[in-house]
Every structure is written in structure tokens, then in C-alpha cells.
Design a protein around this motif. Structure first.
Motif, PDB file in Angstrom:
ATOM      1  N   PHE A  81       0.820  -1.217   0.000  1.00  0.00           N
ATOM      2  CA  PHE A  81       0.000   0.000   0.000  1.00  0.00           C
ATOM      3  C   PHE A  81       0.855   1.269   0.000  1.00  0.00           C
ATOM      4  CE2 PHE A  81      -2.691  -3.337   1.682  1.00  0.00           C
ATOM      5  CZ  PHE A  81      -3.832  -3.163   0.918  1.00  0.00           C
ATOM      6  N   GLU A  82       2.067   1.175   0.539  1.00  0.00           N
ATOM      7  CA  GLU A  82       3.019   2.297   0.497  1.00  0.00           C
ATOM      8  C   GLU A  82       4.115   1.896  -0.481  1.00  0.00           C
ATOM      9  OE1 GLU A  82       3.270   5.282   2.205  1.00  0.00           O
ATOM     10  OE2 GLU A  82       1.226   4.926   2.938  1.00  0.00           O
ATOM     11  N   LYS A  83       4.466   2.790  -1.366  1.00  0.00           N
ATOM     12  CA  LYS A  83       5.425   2.393  -2.400  1.00  0.00           C
ATOM     13  C   LYS A  83       6.811   2.083  -1.820  1.00  0.00           C
ATOM     14  CE  LYS A  83       7.225   3.434  -6.822  1.00  0.00           C
ATOM     15  NZ  LYS A  83       8.035   2.286  -6.504  1.00  0.00           N
ATOM     16  N   PRO A  84       7.309   0.851  -2.056  1.00  0.00           N
ATOM     17  CA  PRO A  84       8.664   0.531  -1.567  1.00  0.00           C
ATOM     18  C   PRO A  84       9.712   1.056  -2.544  1.00  0.00           C
ATOM     19  CG  PRO A  84       7.720  -1.372  -2.650  1.00  0.00           C
ATOM     20  CD  PRO A  84       6.681  -0.273  -2.752  1.00  0.00           C
ATOM     21  N   PRO A  85      10.970   1.177  -2.132  1.00  0.00           N
ATOM     22  CA  PRO A  85      12.005   1.540  -3.109  1.00  0.00           C
ATOM     23  C   PRO A  85      12.147   0.421  -4.141  1.00  0.00           C
ATOM     24  CG  PRO A  85      12.974   0.989  -0.968  1.00  0.00           C
ATOM     25  CD  PRO A  85      11.506   0.953  -0.787  1.00  0.00           C
ATOM     26  N   LEU A  86      12.595   0.783  -5.344  1.00  0.00           N
ATOM     27  CA  LEU A  86      12.776  -0.244  -6.376  1.00  0.00           C
ATOM     28  C   LEU A  86      13.790  -1.291  -5.907  1.00  0.00           C
ATOM     29  CD1 LEU A  86      12.229  -1.217  -9.291  1.00  0.00           C
ATOM     30  CD2 LEU A  86      14.038   0.321 -10.050  1.00  0.00           C
ATOM     31  N   PHE A  87      14.806  -0.808  -5.172  1.00  0.00           N
ATOM     32  CA  PHE A  87      15.823  -1.707  -4.633  1.00  0.00           C
ATOM     33  C   PHE A  87      16.140  -1.239  -3.211  1.00  0.00           C
ATOM     34  CE2 PHE A  87      19.928  -3.996  -4.719  1.00  0.00           C
ATOM     35  CZ  PHE A  87      19.473  -5.192  -5.233  1.00  0.00           C
ATOM     36  N   PHE A  88      16.014  -2.148  -2.233  1.00  0.00           N
ATOM     37  CA  PHE A  88      16.179  -1.734  -0.831  1.00  0.00           C
ATOM     38  C   PHE A  88      17.625  -1.363  -0.493  1.00  0.00           C
ATOM     39  CE2 PHE A  88      12.045  -3.796  -0.411  1.00  0.00           C
ATOM     40  CZ  PHE A  88      11.397  -2.957   0.479  1.00  0.00           C
ATOM     41  N   ASN A  89      18.559  -2.024  -1.161  1.00  0.00           N
ATOM     42  CA  ASN A  89      19.976  -1.737  -0.900  1.00  0.00           C
ATOM     43  C   ASN A  89      20.339  -0.447  -1.642  1.00  0.00           C
ATOM     44  OD1 ASN A  89      22.745  -1.643  -0.721  1.00  0.00           O
ATOM     45  ND2 ASN A  89      23.053  -3.819  -1.133  1.00  0.00           N
ATOM     46  N   ARG A  90      20.036   0.676  -1.001  1.00  0.00           N
ATOM     47  CA  ARG A  90      20.142   1.985  -1.643  1.00  0.00           C
ATOM     48  C   ARG A  90      21.571   2.308  -2.114  1.00  0.00           C
ATOM     49  NH1 ARG A  90      16.216   4.155  -4.288  1.00  0.00           N
ATOM     50  NH2 ARG A  90      16.957   6.184  -4.956  1.00  0.00           N
ATOM     51  N   PRO A  91      22.615   2.027  -1.309  1.00  0.00           N
ATOM     52  CA  PRO A  91      23.973   2.353  -1.770  1.00  0.00           C
ATOM     53  C   PRO A  91      24.328   1.647  -3.079  1.00  0.00           C
ATOM     54  CG  PRO A  91      23.976   1.888   0.572  1.00  0.00           C
ATOM     55  CD  PRO A  91      22.623   1.534   0.080  1.00  0.00           C
ATOM     56  N   ALA A  92      23.922   0.370  -3.222  1.00  0.00           N
ATOM     57  CA  ALA A  92      24.223  -0.355  -4.461  1.00  0.00           C
ATOM     58  C   ALA A  92      23.477   0.279  -5.630  1.00  0.00           C
ATOM     59  CB  ALA A  92      23.832  -1.822  -4.323  1.00  0.00           C
ATOM     60  N   TYR A  93      22.244   0.691  -5.377  1.00  0.00           N
ATOM     61  CA  TYR A  93      21.413   1.327  -6.408  1.00  0.00           C
ATOM     62  C   TYR A  93      22.064   2.635  -6.884  1.00  0.00           C
ATOM     63  CZ  TYR A  93      17.017   2.946  -8.551  1.00  0.00           C
ATOM     64  OH  TYR A  93      16.063   3.384  -9.426  1.00  0.00           O
ATOM     65  N   GLU A  94      22.546   3.405  -5.911  1.00  0.00           N
ATOM     66  CA  GLU A  94      23.169   4.690  -6.276  1.00  0.00           C
ATOM     67  C   GLU A  94      24.504   4.494  -7.006  1.00  0.00           C
ATOM     68  OE1 GLU A  94      22.913   6.678  -2.536  1.00  0.00           O
ATOM     69  OE2 GLU A  94      20.769   7.059  -2.856  1.00  0.00           O
ATOM     70  N   ARG A  95      25.219   3.429  -6.623  1.00  0.00           N
ATOM     71  CA  ARG A  95      26.484   3.121  -7.329  1.00  0.00           C
ATOM     72  C   ARG A  95      26.196   2.825  -8.803  1.00  0.00           C
ATOM     73  NH1 ARG A  95      28.023   0.120  -2.927  1.00  0.00           N
ATOM     74  NH2 ARG A  95      27.547  -1.867  -3.921  1.00  0.00           N
ATOM     75  N   ALA A  96      25.096   2.086  -9.041  1.00  0.00           N
ATOM     76  CA  ALA A  96      24.750   1.731 -10.426  1.00  0.00           C
ATOM     77  C   ALA A  96      24.414   2.979 -11.234  1.00  0.00           C
ATOM     78  CB  ALA A  96      23.564   0.768 -10.426  1.00  0.00           C
ATOM     79  N   ILE A  97      23.723   3.951 -10.600  1.00  0.00           N
ATOM     80  CA  ILE A  97      23.397   5.204 -11.306  1.00  0.00           C
ATOM     81  C   ILE A  97      24.687   5.941 -11.658  1.00  0.00           C
ATOM     82  CG2 ILE A  97      22.310   7.483 -11.031  1.00  0.00           C
ATOM     83  CD1 ILE A  97      20.100   6.074  -9.422  1.00  0.00           C
TER      84      ILE A  97
END
Lengths: 560, 42
Positions: free
Chosen positions: A298-314
């Protein structure tokens, strides 16, 4: 985290050990340092045993495990109550009657010194490495999510534990664990209450359970005999029984907890308390994870919970790909949320089927996201599910409660590490140092030695934590490590208790062969890790009488 | 003297056996409840 969160965090984490240091000040004998004093009663023993086993991974990773794969992990604990009954009936009376300081001292009395040292040695390797993982697992996640420096987090958690464990020995470990466990249970109860409260405007608790069940999150018992299934009733009841029997009967970090205080009655009631509460406690922690899963419907989750890894990919140029995936996930999330609201208003099998299909598509999208991260050199390195609960804590809980929940994770780290260091130091002195330096008579000398070895093992654990590469699955790393070594150690004890005619050399070599066999199977086959306990133990129990009969027939009984 | 001590120990262990029986029963109920939970919600 806000200022009030840091205040709650540091007040909770520091107050308990400082109170413990004040309560346990003064000089001690070796017996007092290793076994504590008579003020340790069954309530403290029960909570201390619970805290030693639980550790940070239980509270950090397990809700995420349920979020991802459901609550089936509970079955791993099915063998534990039975094992605790055996420990109460067979192991504890012998340890208390012989007034041993460590479990391996009993092996020395029953067999010989080399078998005592072998048992102690296997324990030291296993527990020394596991203590490193206990410190490392929460440090890597907290540092990644909160932006703390990894090594600083490791040194803060580990360093403080070393100081108070060295100073106060078993009494301070048991005392601090009692209060740390109370904080942990209170914190988890608050988190459970908050998630149910936050869910309530969208869906009732009953409907949430129903939908979670239909999305395969609530299968607590599976009687399947398929050996490829990781969690079943049978693997949990049989494999889990041997794991728990080895852990509670022959792992000094637990033996030291229930021998504290020296009373047979307190030891038994403390262990039986665990036999009763362990499964319900694990059930509620896993159910909390399943409810966090429902919350994120019901509340939107992040696309990927491991935020540091997600930001590294960006940073590595995956931004456009990830943006595209995020847009697709947004659309799926909206559709699923509408479908869930419609189902909550008027349930029907067709609506449920549509929710299931949308959920399957969401899972596929998450797998695709992970692949994009890997392709762009942002390997997440640890399981995505390990980041679910800490993300929920930081994003959704009110100020102050966030600090309390981070304190829960640190309290769990400190309590499990303190028990391990206390046991490692005690075992090194009693089973290795003292037999090799028998001429040193002063009790005070051995207390100093125990303190030095406890501190040294603390540094080893911090070293392992600092240099360890990330373990793929934090929740299971400790269990896998334990399963590889525990079987042979348990075999030594079962032969000691039940096969009277076997003597030291036969059981010693049987344990060495069993350990080699387990290593061979571990590196060459893919069988479920819980079975290593049964295989290692079975090999010692079968081989020892054979070796006794064929090779060591003439050996006399010897005691250390 | 030794016989009465043995008798006392036997009685003590028999009391503990009853406690173990209770814990075993509690465990069976836990498994049953989890089974019913699974049947209801899966």
C-alpha cells in the motif's frame, strides 16, 4: 536519524554495560569469572540463552527473509525444543555434577587430554569465525544505510563489548544480556504494533493475513519430502534437532550461559524457558516481516532496498535503465494497490488471481533490477532482503522509535558477541592454557590469562569482521559455519555419554575422520547444510566403536 | 542414608520428567497451531 534517535540509541546501548560494570566491580576467582555467582537465577539464564542464540541477524535479516520468501524459515527451529529436553535430561546434570568450567573439560575427564583439546580447538575455530560474522553482519548494513564508516562501526560495536566482557566475565555477560534482551523484545513488539497500525487504514489485520497467505508468505509448515526444498518440517525437525543439540550441549558460548550460577534447577528451568518461547518468538519476528511485505503493498517501496548499491549503479551510468524499470514498477504498484483495495472491499478468487499475477510481474521486475546493478559493476554484495527491515525502520517509524530499533540491533550484536568472547577466553584458558601450564598454581594468574585471551579473541573477531568479504546470505552464514563443525563435536559428547567402552584415541581419530568427511562433502556436494550435523555426528558415533575394536583394543582408560 | 538419598534423587528426577512431559505437550500444541495457521492462510 534525528537527534532524539541518537540520544535513545546511545543511552540504551551505553547504559546497560555501564550498569553491568558497576554491579560486577571487584576482584574475582577463576570460578567466579567463568561461572558467575549465585545471584544468576533461571530468569537471567533463560534470557541470556535466548540473547546468545538470537544475535543481530535474527532481528535484522529475518523479517526481510519473511518479506521475500515467507515464514517457512520457522521450521528450522522445530528440532530445538526436543534438543533442549535432551540437554536438560542428559548434559546438564553431568556438567553440574562434575562442576566443570567448560564442556570440553568433561571430555578430558571422560577420555583424555588430546580429546579435550580437539573439542576445544574445533569450538575455537568455529566460534572465533562466527563472532566475526556476528559483528560484521549488522555493521555492513548499518554503515551502508546510515552512512557510518564500516570500520568505525565494527570497532565501536566490538571494542565496547571487549571492554566490558574482559572486565566482568560471565556475571556481566549474563546481567547485560538480561536487559539487552528486554530492550530487544520491547523494540520488536513496538515495530509489530506500528506496522499493524500503519496498515489499518488500508486493510484490516485479518484481511492482511489472508492476502499474505495467498501470496505464499504464510506457509509455516511444509511436510514435503523433496530434498531440494530448503525449509521443510523434516529437515527442521531432524537436521535442526542435531544442530540444536550440538549448539546447546557442546558449544561453550551456550554451555557457559546455563552453567552460570551453578544451580542444576536454574540451568534446567532457563533452558526449558527457551524450549517454550523460541518458536513463538521466531514466529512473531517472521510474521512481522510478512506484515512489512503487506505494508509495502500500500506504500510504495524503493525499487531496490539496498540503496547504496542502487546509487552506485546510477553513478556507473545505469540511470536511464533504472528509471525505465522504476516507471514500470510504479505502474504495477498502482495497479496492484487498486486490486488489493478492491479485494479488501469485496474478496473474490478472480481478484486474488489478478493480484497474484501482478505480484509475479513485480518480482520479475526486481530480478531484472538486480541484473542491471550487476551488469553495471554495482554488485549488491549482500542479500537485498537484509536491507528490507532497516529501510522500513528508518522510513516509516516515528522519531525516537527509530533510535530504539537501531539500539535493538546493536544490543543483539553486543549480547551475542559478549557471550562468544566470554566462552572463547574461558575455553582457551581452561582447555588449552591451563593443561599446558600446570605448574602455575595461582588462581589470580588464570583470571588474568582469561582476561587477556578474551581481549585477544575480541581482536580476532574484529579482524575477521574487518577483512571478511561479504557473505551472500548473512542469516545463514552462522548456521552453515556451525553445521560444518558441530557434528563432530556432538559426536564426541554422544560417544562419551552413551558408548562406555570407547576410549580416548578411538574417539579422537573418529572425530578427525568425521571432520574430514564433512569438509569433503561441504566442498564437493550441495546437500542442505543442516544435514552436516547429523552426518558428522553419525560418523563419530559409528567409527569410534569400530576403531576401538579394530585398532585401539589395548588402550587403557585414562583421565586428564 | 544412601538409600534415602537415592530415593530422593529418583523422586526429583520423576518430578522433572513431568515438567519435560509438559514442555513436550506444549511443543506439540505449537506445531499443531502452526499447521492450522498454514491451513487457514495458505
Amino acid at each position: 536519524m534525528s537527534g532524539i534517535d541518537y540520544l535513545v540509541l546511545f543511552a540504551t546501548v551505553l547504559a546497560i554495560p555501564l550498569y553491568g560494570l558497576w554491579r560486577t566491580r571487584g576482584r574475582e576467582s577463576l570460578g567466579h569469572y567463568i561461572k558467575g555467582d549465585r545471584s544468576i537465577r533461571w530468569g537471567t539464564i533463560g534470557l541470556s540463552v535466548l540473547a546468545t542464540q538470537a544475535g543481530p541477524i535474527t532481528f535484522l535479516s529475518m523479517p526481510g527473509q519473511a518479506y521475500e520468501s515467507g515464514i517457512g524459515f520457522i521450521q528450522n527451529y522445530f528440532g530445538q525444543p526436543l534438543a533442549l529436553l535432551v540437554v536438560c535430561a542428559v548434559f546438564v546434570p553431568i556438567y553440574q555434577k562434575l562442576k566443570v568450567f567448560t564442556a570440553y573439560q568433561y571430555l578430558g575427564k571422560r577420555f583424555d587430554r588430546k580429546t579435550q583439546m580437539l573439542g576445544a580447538f574445533l569450538f575455537l575455530i568455529q566460534r572465533g569465525l562466527a563472532a566475526g560474522i556476528t559483528i560484521y553482519a549488522p555493521a555492513i548494513i548499518l554503515s551502508a544505510i546510515l552512512g557510518w564508516q564500516l570500520n568505525l562501526t565494527i570497532w565501536l560495536a566490538g571494542g565496547f563489548v571487549i571492554i566490558y566482557t574482559v572486565a566482568g566475565g560471565t556475571t556481566i555477560v549474563s546481567l547485560t544480556q538480561r536487559y539487552q534482551m528486554m530492550i530487544i523484545l520491547a523494540g520488536m513488539a513496538v515495530a509489530f504494533g506500528v506496522v499493524i497500525y500503519r496498515l489499518s487504514p488500508s486493510i484490516s489485520f485479518g484481511h492482511a493475513l489472508e492476502v499474505a497467505g495467498k501470496l505464499d508468505k504464510l506457509q509455516a509448515v511444509d511436510f514435503s519430502v523433496d530434498p531440494h526444498k530448503r525449509y521443510t518440517f523434516w529437515s527442521g525437525a531432524i537436521g535442526g534437532f542435531f544442530l540444536a543439540l550440538s549448539y546447546f550441549g557442546a558449544d561453550q558460548s551456550q554451555v557457559q550461559r546455563y552453567l552460570a550460577g551453578g544451580s542444576l534447577r536454574s540451568s534446567r528451568i532457563g533452558l526449558l524457558f527457551n524450549a517454550v518461547v523460541k518458536i513463538p518468538m521466531q514466529f512473531f519476528i517472521l510474521l512481522l516481516g510478512a506484515m512489512v511485505f503487506m505494508f509495502y503493498q500500500f506504500e510504495k517501496p524503493p525499487l531496490f532496498f539496498n540503496r547504496p548499491a542502487y546509487e552506485r549503479a546510477i553513478e556507473h551510468g545505469a540511470g536511464p535503465q533504472l528509471k525505465d524499470l522504476a516507471t514500470k514498477e510504479d505502474q504495477l504498484f498502482e495497479q496492484k494497490r487498486e486490486a488489493l483495495r478492491a479485494y479488501a472491499a469485496q474478496p473474490s478468487p478472480e481478484k486474488m488471481e489478478s493480484i497474484r499475477q501482478l505480484d509475479t510481474r513485480t518480482q520479475a521486475l526486481r530480478v531484472e533490477t538486480k541484473q542491471v546493478l550487476n551488469q553495471n559493476g554495482a554488485d549488491p554484495r549482500s542479500k537485498e532482503s537484509d536491507y528490507v527491515f532497516i529501510t522500513f525502520i528508518l522510513r516509516e517509524l516515528p522519531r525516537g522509535v527509530v533510535g530504539l530499533l537501531v539500539a535493538v540491533i546493536l544490543c543483539a550484536t553486543m549480547s551475542a558477541t559478549a557471550a562468544a568472547l566470554n566462552a572463547l577466553g574461558s575455553t582457551t584458558v581452561v582447555d588449552l592454557y591451563r593443561p599446558l601450564h600446570p605448574s602455575v598454581a595461582s588462581d589470580q594468574h588464570y583470571v588474568v590469562a582469561a582476561r587477556v585471551f578474551t581481549a585477544a579473541w575480541g581482536l580476532v573477531a574484529i579482524g575477521v569482521a574487518s577483512f571478511a568479504n561479504l557473505v551472500e546470505n548473512l542469516i545463514e552464514a552462522g548456521n552453515i559455519l556451525g553445521s560444518v563443525f558441530y557434528g563432530s563435536i556432538l559426536g564426541l559428547f554422544l560417544v562419551a555419554f552413551f558408548v562406555r567402552r570407547v576410549r580416548g584415541s578411538a574417539v579422537f581419530f573418529a572425530a578427525l575422520i568425521a571432520q574430514a568427511l564433512v569438509f569433503l562433502l561441504f566442498f564437493t556436494t550441495g546437500i542442505g547444510y543442516l544435514w552436516y550435523n547429523a552426518i558428522g555426528c553419525g560418523a563419530v558415533v559409528v567409527l569410534a566403536p569400530v576403531l576401538q575394536r579394530l585398532i585401539f583394543r589395548a588402550e587403557p582408560m585414562e583421565a586428564a | 542414608m544412601s538409600e534415602s538419598l537415592d530415593e530422593e534423587l529418583r523422586e526429583e528426577e520423576s518430578r522433572w520428567s513431568r515438567v519435560y512431559g509438559f514442555v513436550l505437550g506444549f511443543f506439540a500444541v505449537e506445531i499443531l497451531l502452526l499447521y492450522l495457521f498454514t491451513a487457514r492462510f495458505s
